[in-house]
Design an enzyme around this catalytic site. Sequence first.
Site, PDB file in Angstrom:
ATOM      1  N   GLY A 234       0.917   3.809   2.130  1.00  0.00           N
ATOM      2  CA  GLY A 234       1.143   4.469   3.410  1.00  0.00           C
ATOM      3  C   GLY A 234       0.043   5.446   3.746  1.00  0.00           C
ATOM      4  N   GLY A 235      -0.760   5.797   2.744  1.00  0.00           N
ATOM      5  CA  GLY A 235      -1.798   6.803   2.967  1.00  0.00           C
ATOM      6  C   GLY A 235      -2.781   6.404   4.053  1.00  0.00           C
TER       7      GLY A 235
ATOM      8  N   CYS B 229      -7.221 -28.167  11.410  1.00  0.00           N
ATOM      9  CA  CYS B 229      -8.429 -28.989  11.468  1.00  0.00           C
ATOM     10  C   CYS B 229      -8.099 -30.477  11.363  1.00  0.00           C
ATOM     11  CB  CYS B 229      -9.411 -28.576  10.383  1.00  0.00           C
ATOM     12  SG  CYS B 229     -10.122 -26.953  10.714  1.00  0.00           S
TER      13      CYS B 229
ATOM     14  N   ASP C  89      -2.968   8.177  -1.573  1.00  0.00           N
ATOM     15  CA  ASP C  89      -4.280   8.819  -1.643  1.00  0.00           C
ATOM     16  C   ASP C  89      -4.557   9.495  -0.312  1.00  0.00           C
ATOM     17  OD1 ASP C  89      -4.384   6.418  -0.246  1.00  0.00           O
ATOM     18  OD2 ASP C  89      -6.485   6.046  -0.734  1.00  0.00           O
TER      19      ASP C  89
ATOM     20  N   CYS D 143      -7.363 -27.926   6.524  1.00  0.00           N
ATOM     21  CA  CYS D 143      -6.111 -27.289   6.936  1.00  0.00           C
ATOM     22  C   CYS D 143      -5.420 -28.115   8.016  1.00  0.00           C
ATOM     23  CB  CYS D 143      -6.359 -25.868   7.426  1.00  0.00           C
ATOM     24  SG  CYS D 143      -6.963 -25.755   9.113  1.00  0.00           S
TER      25      CYS D 143
ATOM     26  N   ASP E 167       0.860  -1.180   0.000  1.00  0.00           N
ATOM     27  CA  ASP E 167       0.000   0.000   0.000  1.00  0.00           C
ATOM     28  C   ASP E 167       0.898   1.233   0.000  1.00  0.00           C
ATOM     29  OD1 ASP E 167       0.960   0.272   2.528  1.00  0.00           O
ATOM     30  OD2 ASP E 167      -0.950  -0.080   3.540  1.00  0.00           O
TER      31      ASP E 167
ATOM     32  N   ASP F 262      -7.926  -7.553   0.795  1.00  0.00           N
ATOM     33  CA  ASP F 262      -6.995  -7.804   1.893  1.00  0.00           C
ATOM     34  C   ASP F 262      -7.713  -7.445   3.183  1.00  0.00           C
ATOM     35  OD1 ASP F 262      -6.657  -4.736   1.448  1.00  0.00           O
ATOM     36  OD2 ASP F 262      -5.687  -5.134   3.359  1.00  0.00           O
TER      37      ASP F 262
ATOM     38  N   GLY G 116     -10.974   3.792   1.116  1.00  0.00           N
ATOM     39  CA  GLY G 116     -11.799   4.612   2.004  1.00  0.00           C
ATOM     40  C   GLY G 116     -13.092   3.957   2.429  1.00  0.00           C
TER      41      GLY G 116
ATOM     42  N   HIS H  45      -5.886 -21.680  10.398  1.00  0.00           N
ATOM     43  CA  HIS H  45      -7.184 -22.126   9.871  1.00  0.00           C
ATOM     44  C   HIS H  45      -7.910 -20.983   9.157  1.00  0.00           C
ATOM     45  CE1 HIS H  45     -11.265 -23.483   9.465  1.00  0.00           C
ATOM     46  NE2 HIS H  45     -11.623 -22.349  10.049  1.00  0.00           N
TER      47      HIS H  45
ATOM     48  N   CYS I 206     -13.081 -28.465   6.702  1.00  0.00           N
ATOM     49  CA  CYS I 206     -11.809 -27.832   6.365  1.00  0.00           C
ATOM     50  C   CYS I 206     -10.679 -28.854   6.336  1.00  0.00           C
ATOM     51  CB  CYS I 206     -11.508 -26.739   7.385  1.00  0.00           C
ATOM     52  SG  CYS I 206      -9.952 -25.889   7.074  1.00  0.00           S
TER      53      CYS I 206
ATOM     54  N   GLN J 194     -11.740   7.252  -4.505  1.00  0.00           N
ATOM     55  CA  GLN J 194     -12.191   7.739  -3.201  1.00  0.00           C
ATOM     56  C   GLN J 194     -13.601   8.319  -3.349  1.00  0.00           C
ATOM     57  OE1 GLN J 194     -11.100   7.418  -0.208  1.00  0.00           O
ATOM     58  NE2 GLN J 194      -9.011   6.639  -0.451  1.00  0.00           N
TER      59      GLN J 194
HETATM   60 ZN   LIG Z   1      -9.205 -25.552   9.189  1.00  0.00          ZN
END
Ligand SMILES: [Zn+2]
Length: 684
Positions: free
Chosen positions: A96-97, A310, A148, A307, A94, A267, A217, A336, A305, A190
């Site tokens: 930094g804004g 799990c 921005d 993972c 990003d 994200d 934003g 997880h 799941c 924005q």
């Molecule tokens: Zn899991």
Amino acid sequence: MTRLKFQLEATASGSRARAGRFTTLHNEVLTPTFMPVGTHAAVRAQRREDVLESGAGVLLANTYHLMLRPGVEIFERFGGIHRFMNWPRSVLTDSGGFQIFSLPGSRSVSEECAEFKSYVDQTLIRLSPESSIAAQRAIGSDIMMVLDQCVASTVERGVAQRAMELTHRWALRSLAARGDSPQALFGIVQGASYADLRAASARAIADMPFDGYAIGGLAVGEGAGAREDCTGIVTELLPLDKPRYLMGVGTTRDLLEAVHRGVDMFDCILPTALAKQGVAFTSLGRRDLRRAAYRGMDGPIDPKCGCATCKTYSIAYLFHLNKVQEPQGWQLLGLHNVHFYMQLMRTMREHILADDWLPFYRSQRDLLDARDSYGAPVRHVTKAQRQKLKLKMGRYEVVIRDCVGHIREMASGEVMHSVNDPAEEARSLYVEQSRLGERLAEPDAPPLVVWDVGLGAGSNAMAAIQAVEAMRGPPDGPRAARRLTLVSFENDLDSLKLALRHPAWFKHLRHAAPRGLLADNRWSSAAAGVDWLLLRGDFNATKFTAPLPDVIFFDPFSFKTDSALWTLAAFRELANLLSAKAAELFTYSYSTSVRAALLAAGFYVARGRGTGSKAETTIGLTPRAVVDSDGRELAHGRELLGEEWLAKWRRSDAQAPLGTDSSDASWHHAVRAHPQFQTRFVYP
Ligand SMILES: [Zn+2]
């Protein structure tokens, strides 16, 4: 130079959801995709091997934090972040804004740059579009973001507009500063929560030759509804052949909604941040390991799941680790959560490619956001904490049961929608029973008018609005034919204001509509075709000023609290007002005296469906709602009370309608002689 070769593979039918792929300097990324957040060049408490194993193709790193520590010179020495953290796939930085404008501390913004004090050593730092790009070039990310000016999405219009215009000028400077770097660069739209500013910003940024477009934003103060509206407005205006990225969003449900509106990249810190608190996102909804119900529970936290967490550990063990604040508990749950987010993105992509997105989307909307629905409440709230949490306003207080908020009138102790889930009751008793969806689908009909008597904390009104919005479906889909005019009556708005303070417990209020209504006494949505009006004051007086209703949600407090609304006189006045109208009234009460009052006033009375511990509720119909002028039956399977009810009523101690005394017994004859009890009554 084409820096990201984005290829749009499919767009789902009836939706803007898209599947695509792009290639960075390091790898190919399939979209929609989620980018785990590695603020300090590491995903919190996660090993790089586990993040790779989750399938993450892009890691997000924060330029602002990395500039302060370890400092740009370290990245220059290592030749960039990939070698520094030994990460083989893509990195997005990003600008930094967001941190400059969201972290506490002094700062100032000029045309040239933003100035702020380092939170590490208080030195003054200047960040301009050029210096942000220079830092991101040194960090060596695959995708850079323009600097921005990020403002809260709820700021006043002038502030939002100035920030947006500065962001546009900075975007052009960022493009120039990128020069011939092979790193991709995304522009940022924005405009806070203002639809026209969002549209203007989307057009301006889309005109610039960026490799992708971000929506910034949001997730900074607005409700989920406003965020979804803004997202839809912006994605409609962005070019189809470039990726779209919704910054900082969100929960799994937020991701689903945004993908539906055409977003490709996300994200968010939630998967790891909530893991630290003991919260898991699962195929069963959210599970909160602070709940005692999980103590000793066998089986994985998500049975679907695959993972490592799990496959290896029971809920009981994870509960225990969280309880003793063992850091490994945070790590295992975070693993997880990241895996679940990545798996969800892959599943969404599969459904888009298979073109069965819509049924998947509808099946997941409520599921993803469901909260664990059993076991003891998370915490006991003491009296002192209650004060601190501001749980009282006027004559109301909030009571919390199983993480769901209810409003209680303190003098009577009466709780609005005292069943487990007020939203479910609102949907069942009022929205479904009134056949709201069916009525709105009628073509060439005037607006459907619904009276919401007793706005309270807005459960019924929001259930209606959400039902309409669900009907309007995907942004490009077919529209329901009729507009909805929803008129809410309330003489004490403290209950709504109080509930709005606590959106965590009043989930149905996470929408732009309730605040809009409070501010302006009206809220309209052109997209959904809804006009919501608020009539403040006593229903018995204000009802004369409202457009006549087709449907009445009659949900005030009971007779002991709101006595004036339940009397025979009040129902007679209402029946007179509606004498020429086919109208249906739905109420939770099924007391003998309320039914007697409705009958004596001239309504026909039918049994309504049960709710919670109540076996049934009540529907009042005006004569016109029972038959129309041609004598055609319109009762839609309504079951009118019959002889057996009348026999019960004759034996009852509660024969008299509320608010009557011995001086007037005309009601007695009116009930007995009501046409609905006449033998051979079919429909007149
Ligand atoms: Zn899991």
